[in-house]
Scaffold this motif. Structure first.
Motif, PDB file in Angstrom:
ATOM      1  N   ARG A 172      41.522  48.816  99.467  1.00  0.00           N
ATOM      2  CA  ARG A 172      41.104  47.425  99.330  1.00  0.00           C
ATOM      3  C   ARG A 172      39.573  47.315  99.316  1.00  0.00           C
ATOM      4  O   ARG A 172      39.016  46.563  98.516  1.00  0.00           O
ATOM      5  CB  ARG A 172      41.695  46.574 100.460  1.00  0.00           C
ATOM      6  N   GLN A 173      38.917  48.040 100.187  1.00  0.00           N
ATOM      7  CA  GLN A 173      37.455  47.970 100.200  1.00  0.00           C
ATOM      8  C   GLN A 173      36.862  48.533  98.910  1.00  0.00           C
ATOM      9  O   GLN A 173      35.852  48.024  98.425  1.00  0.00           O
ATOM     10  CB  GLN A 173      36.902  48.708 101.423  1.00  0.00           C
ATOM     11  N   GLU A 174      37.508  49.569  98.354  1.00  0.00           N
ATOM     12  CA  GLU A 174      37.052  50.108  97.068  1.00  0.00           C
ATOM     13  C   GLU A 174      37.153  49.055  95.972  1.00  0.00           C
ATOM     14  O   GLU A 174      36.370  49.052  95.024  1.00  0.00           O
ATOM     15  CB  GLU A 174      37.884  51.333  96.687  1.00  0.00           C
ATOM     16  N   GLN A 175      38.122  48.143  96.090  1.00  0.00           N
ATOM     17  CA  GLN A 175      38.312  47.081  95.105  1.00  0.00           C
ATOM     18  C   GLN A 175      37.480  45.840  95.419  1.00  0.00           C
ATOM     19  O   GLN A 175      37.581  44.830  94.730  1.00  0.00           O
ATOM     20  CB  GLN A 175      39.790  46.683  95.043  1.00  0.00           C
ATOM     21  N   GLY A 176      36.661  45.915  96.468  1.00  0.00           N
ATOM     22  CA  GLY A 176      35.841  44.766  96.845  1.00  0.00           C
ATOM     23  C   GLY A 176      36.598  43.723  97.629  1.00  0.00           C
ATOM     24  O   GLY A 176      36.152  42.567  97.720  1.00  0.00           O
ATOM     25  N   LEU A 177      37.727  44.107  98.223  1.00  0.00           N
ATOM     26  CA  LEU A 177      38.559  43.176  98.981  1.00  0.00           C
ATOM     27  C   LEU A 177      38.385  43.416 100.480  1.00  0.00           C
ATOM     28  O   LEU A 177      37.956  44.482 100.911  1.00  0.00           O
ATOM     29  CB  LEU A 177      40.031  43.351  98.602  1.00  0.00           C
ATOM     30  N   ALA A 178      38.751  42.399 101.266  1.00  0.00           N
ATOM     31  CA  ALA A 178      38.706  42.542 102.720  1.00  0.00           C
ATOM     32  C   ALA A 178      39.740  43.574 103.163  1.00  0.00           C
ATOM     33  O   ALA A 178      40.851  43.623 102.631  1.00  0.00           O
ATOM     34  CB  ALA A 178      38.983  41.191 103.384  1.00  0.00           C
ATOM     35  N   GLY A 179      39.374  44.386 104.131  1.00  0.00           N
ATOM     36  CA  GLY A 179      40.314  45.373 104.647  1.00  0.00           C
ATOM     37  C   GLY A 179      39.773  46.065 105.881  1.00  0.00           C
ATOM     38  O   GLY A 179      38.680  46.629 105.847  1.00  0.00           O
ATOM     39  N   THR A 180      40.527  45.973 106.978  1.00  0.00           N
ATOM     40  CA  THR A 180      40.169  46.676 108.215  1.00  0.00           C
ATOM     41  C   THR A 180      41.451  47.192 108.845  1.00  0.00           C
ATOM     42  O   THR A 180      42.363  46.419 109.124  1.00  0.00           O
ATOM     43  CB  THR A 180      39.463  45.749 109.225  1.00  0.00           C
ATOM     44  N   SER A 181      41.516  48.495 109.045  1.00  0.00           N
ATOM     45  CA  SER A 181      42.672  49.099 109.710  1.00  0.00           C
ATOM     46  C   SER A 181      42.224  49.624 111.067  1.00  0.00           C
ATOM     47  O   SER A 181      41.249  50.365 111.162  1.00  0.00           O
ATOM     48  CB  SER A 181      43.254  50.234 108.862  1.00  0.00           C
TER      49      SER A 181
END
Length: 277
Positions: A172-181
């Motif tokens: 998701r971060q690679e796609q410019g989207l929010a993402g935290t695991s």
């Protein structure tokens, strides 16, 4: 006492999967305290998990000032994940999870699917639903496990499912989207480790348990940063590295240089574990 600051995201309409579980209710209450206007707790069963009753009562008290609801929903199903996005959700906390522990020779397809669905399948379904609806979620938090970071005997299925959450956050971060695991360790008082009574076993492995205040503060810090995956587990490095007997994984060598590996003597009191984020 840990000082908490609230959720740093501007998302105001959030869903929490696994919403009636102990962690779902704990962080649901935290989100409401942080100013979330509309909170939907998504639950496959609708029953309050062990350790979650006090947070359920607090949320009910908050319902007079905020919109808080519980919906029977299995976001691993395409229909339910699409419905959550279509209702204008601007953020997701994915806290759902199931255990089906077994040593590797005893792992079965059924056990893998039981664990995989609520964790990996559900996370991917929510990601895909958001992408197809062209909905840029402001918050996309995945509750992973330390099992994906360090492994755990009998939890190959659980470790694999949580590793997929970590990979999805990176994607998701690679796609410019929010993402935290967040790779959580075991929790004190809430979460799946409560019923299993593994606290003493964990201490013997050099791990402590995460308190509610520590966990809330750790998530706040994780959301203020930009890392796709964050591990949160109290560790006694001397015990942990002592058990490894010199075979320290490369990603832990920076911590190994800070302490001399040492196994505890019988009856020796353990020092306080160190929380690393």
């Amino acid at each position: 006492r840990v000082q908490t600051l609230g959720c740093p995201s501007s998302a105001r309409r959030l869903c929490v999967s696994g919403g009636t579980g102990g962690l779902g209710l704990l962080f649901g209450h935290w989100l409401v305290q942080s100013g979330v206007e509309q909170l939907v707790l998504l639950s496959r069963k609708g029953t309050v998990a062990q350790g979650g009753l006090q947070h359920c009562n607090k949320l009910q008290g908050s319902a007079t000032h905020h919109s808080v609801g519980v919906e029977l929903s299995d976001v691993a199903m395409e229909r339910d994940s699409n419905l959550a996005v279509e209702r204008g959700m601007t953020g997701l906390v994915h806290s759902a999870g199931v255990l089906a522990d077994a040593l590797l020779p005893n792992q079965t397809q059924a056990g893998l699917q039981k664990v995989w669905g609520p964790k990996a399948t559900a996370a991917w379904a929510m990601h895909r639903a958001g992408c197809e609806a062209n909905s840029r979620l402001e918050l996309f938090v995945l509750f992973s496990s330390v099992a994906a970071l360090l492994g755990n005997p009998g939890q190959a299925n659980y470790a694999a499912a949580n590793a997929c959450l970590d990979a999805l956050s990176h994607e998701r971060q690679e796609q410019g989207l929010a993402g935290t695991s967040v790779q959580w360790g075991a929790w004190a008082g809430v979460g799946m480790a409560v019923a299993s009574g593994v606290e003493e076993q964990l201490r013997g492995q050099g791990m402590g348990v995460v308190t509610e205040e520590q966990g809330v503060q750790a998530l706040e810090l994780a959301l203020q940063g930009e890392e796709a995956v964050v591990g949160v587990v109290p560790l006694d490095w001397s015990v942990l590295f002592g058990l490894m007997q010199g075979a320290v994984p490369s990603f832990l060598t920076a911590f190994a240089s800070k302490t001399a590996p040492q196994l505890p003597k019988p009856g020796q009191t353990q020092p306080d574990a160190e929380m690393q984020l």
